[in-house]
Design a protein around this motif. Sequence first.
Motif, PDB file in Angstrom:
ATOM      1  N   LEU A 180     -55.109   6.971  -5.118  1.00 27.33           N
ATOM      2  CA  LEU A 180     -53.898   7.176  -5.263  1.00 27.33           C
ATOM      3  C   LEU A 180     -53.196   6.130  -6.458  1.00 27.33           C
ATOM      4  N   THR A 181     -52.319   7.351  -7.089  1.00 29.43           N
ATOM      5  CA  THR A 181     -51.650   7.204  -8.026  1.00 29.43           C
ATOM      6  C   THR A 181     -50.671   7.365  -7.978  1.00 29.43           C
ATOM      7  N   ALA A 182     -49.217   6.244  -8.228  1.00 27.60           N
ATOM      8  CA  ALA A 182     -48.073   5.597  -8.074  1.00 27.60           C
ATOM      9  C   ALA A 182     -47.350   7.259  -8.493  1.00 27.60           C
ATOM     10  N   THR A 183     -46.104   7.365  -7.292  1.00 29.39           N
ATOM     11  CA  THR A 183     -45.316   8.586  -7.908  1.00 29.39           C
ATOM     12  C   THR A 183     -43.827   8.045  -8.151  1.00 29.39           C
ATOM     13  N   GLU A 184     -43.067   9.349  -7.793  1.00 27.88           N
ATOM     14  CA  GLU A 184     -41.675   9.411  -7.469  1.00 27.88           C
ATOM     15  C   GLU A 184     -41.441   9.907  -6.413  1.00 27.88           C
ATOM     16  N   ILE A 185     -41.050   9.474  -5.277  1.00 26.86           N
ATOM     17  CA  ILE A 185     -40.791  10.021  -3.976  1.00 26.86           C
ATOM     18  C   ILE A 185     -38.472  10.306  -4.070  1.00 26.86           C
ATOM     19  N   ASP A 186     -38.401  11.656  -3.888  1.00 23.53           N
ATOM     20  CA  ASP A 186     -37.114  11.135  -3.448  1.00 23.53           C
ATOM     21  C   ASP A 186     -37.211  11.925  -1.948  1.00 23.53           C
ATOM     22  N   VAL A 187     -36.266  11.585  -0.584  1.00 20.59           N
ATOM     23  CA  VAL A 187     -36.480  11.680   0.795  1.00 20.59           C
ATOM     24  C   VAL A 187     -35.763  12.501   1.178  1.00 20.59           C
ATOM     25  N   PRO A 188     -35.717  13.717   1.546  1.00 19.85           N
ATOM     26  CA  PRO A 188     -34.136  13.891   1.858  1.00 19.85           C
ATOM     27  C   PRO A 188     -33.732  13.870   3.078  1.00 19.85           C
ATOM     28  N   SER A 189     -32.626  14.181   3.426  1.00 18.58           N
ATOM     29  CA  SER A 189     -32.130  13.967   4.558  1.00 18.58           C
ATOM     30  C   SER A 189     -33.685  14.589   5.763  1.00 18.58           C
ATOM     31  N   ASP A 190     -33.591  13.864   6.893  1.00 20.76           N
ATOM     32  CA  ASP A 190     -34.253  13.791   8.249  1.00 20.76           C
ATOM     33  C   ASP A 190     -33.379  15.031   9.252  1.00 20.76           C
ATOM     34  N   ILE A 191     -34.394  15.841   9.310  1.00 20.25           N
ATOM     35  CA  ILE A 191     -33.618  17.631   9.866  1.00 20.25           C
ATOM     36  C   ILE A 191     -33.175  16.885  11.322  1.00 20.25           C
TER      37      ILE A 191
END
Length: 438
Positions: free
Chosen positions: A228-239
């Motif tokens: 696993l290579t570190a990344t950027e995560i953008d979590v959207p609103s929870d449906i």
Amino acid sequence: MSQEITFQVQPGGSLRGEIRVPGDKSMSHRSIMLGSIAEGVTHVRGFLNAEDAMSTLEAFRAMGVIIEGPVNGEVTIHGVGKHGLKAPEKPLNLGNSGTSMRLLSGLLAGQAFDCTLTGDKSLESRPMRRVTGPLAEMGAVIETQDNGTAPLHIKGQAGKLKGMHYDMPIASAQVKSCLLLAGMYAEGETSVTEPAPTRDHTERMLNGFGYPVVREGSTARIDSKGKLTATEIDVPSDISSTAFFLVGASIAPDSDVTLKHVGINPTRTGVIDILRLMGANIEVLNEREVGGEPVADLRVRSAQLKGINIPEELVPLAIDEFPVLFVAAACAEGQTVLTGAKELRVKESDRIQVMADGLQILGVDAQPTEDGMIIQGGGNIGGGEVDSHGDHRIAMSFSIAGLRANAPITIKDCANVNTSFKDVPALTTQLRLKLSML
Ligand code: S3P
């Protein structure tokens, strides 16, 4: 659960406004788990700062991972690599969170240390053999209580797990994810076939971290060769949190709500499909893709709903939304029938029984069945005192029922709303829901 909280909802009103509801819980959990065992520093935005996701975050801190935040939904995870976790000094207490416990049992089965997973009363009464059974076939050593519940004592089997194929008897994303995470530490290939599609955030996020997971029809395959290579995560609103307002704005007259930046992964949008079949007016706007997950704004306006027979294939795609869909059914014209949803009986509470009991107290004809519910809609919702049994989604669902009630509703045992929501008062004020906390 920190303290006793009672919700008091005044009857009537409409929902209006534009809001961004808190971040997706499933993705928040997975961002911490995968970010922790990645190489490098992962940044997460939109993280759900509520108790369940925090249970996962604290568990990884206890295993030696440096995690900054959350501050305004931002979290920075200093990944330790696939083999860098350390033995926690104490049992890991996962609170109310089934996702933390089931996914961690897979991830921790193949580590070089032992550990114990505990939880609150609700979590320690939920079935865990659905994960410990197949994990044992891979060579994991996990001791449960006699009835297959937590605490779970995991004896780390570093280098000893063997990959296998598993045909899941139930459609469960938690079981699938647990086995894929264990498969990252197992010799050979691990594959899981699901009987019906379930949420695929684990597979998508693993790919986002550069870890190969192959998807062929209803089977997902993984092995231990990736990294696993570190990344950027953008979590959207929870449906799943959005669902309360989708139903609320549908049933309350003169409502018009726009919910911004909602995750609309097709394995999660059963609630939109079911509400549309019932006649809801939901527009999906500005569809886009963010970090490998589809996202959109949802505009919902009042509509006269009608009762339906809910198609069984939609059940796993809306599994967390049935408590509030029962409220929609109570406000619809005609009968709604749900079948094929036995899993609801083993969620944070028995959601079939607890919702039927509460709806009946409010004067709704709701008949529980072994695997679902039959609701006669159209009648008025009355007032009264209902018990959420410490289940966050039941508490929120009865709050929404207040919009169509003819007298106040008191909802007991609501502290666990904090497991999946942050700042309920601010959200409800913004939308004009007449809710107070006692
Ligand atoms: C979840 C999967 C679902 C869901 C739960 C979160 C996940 O459970 O009910 O709230 O994040 O994987 P099952 O997979 O057991 O149905």
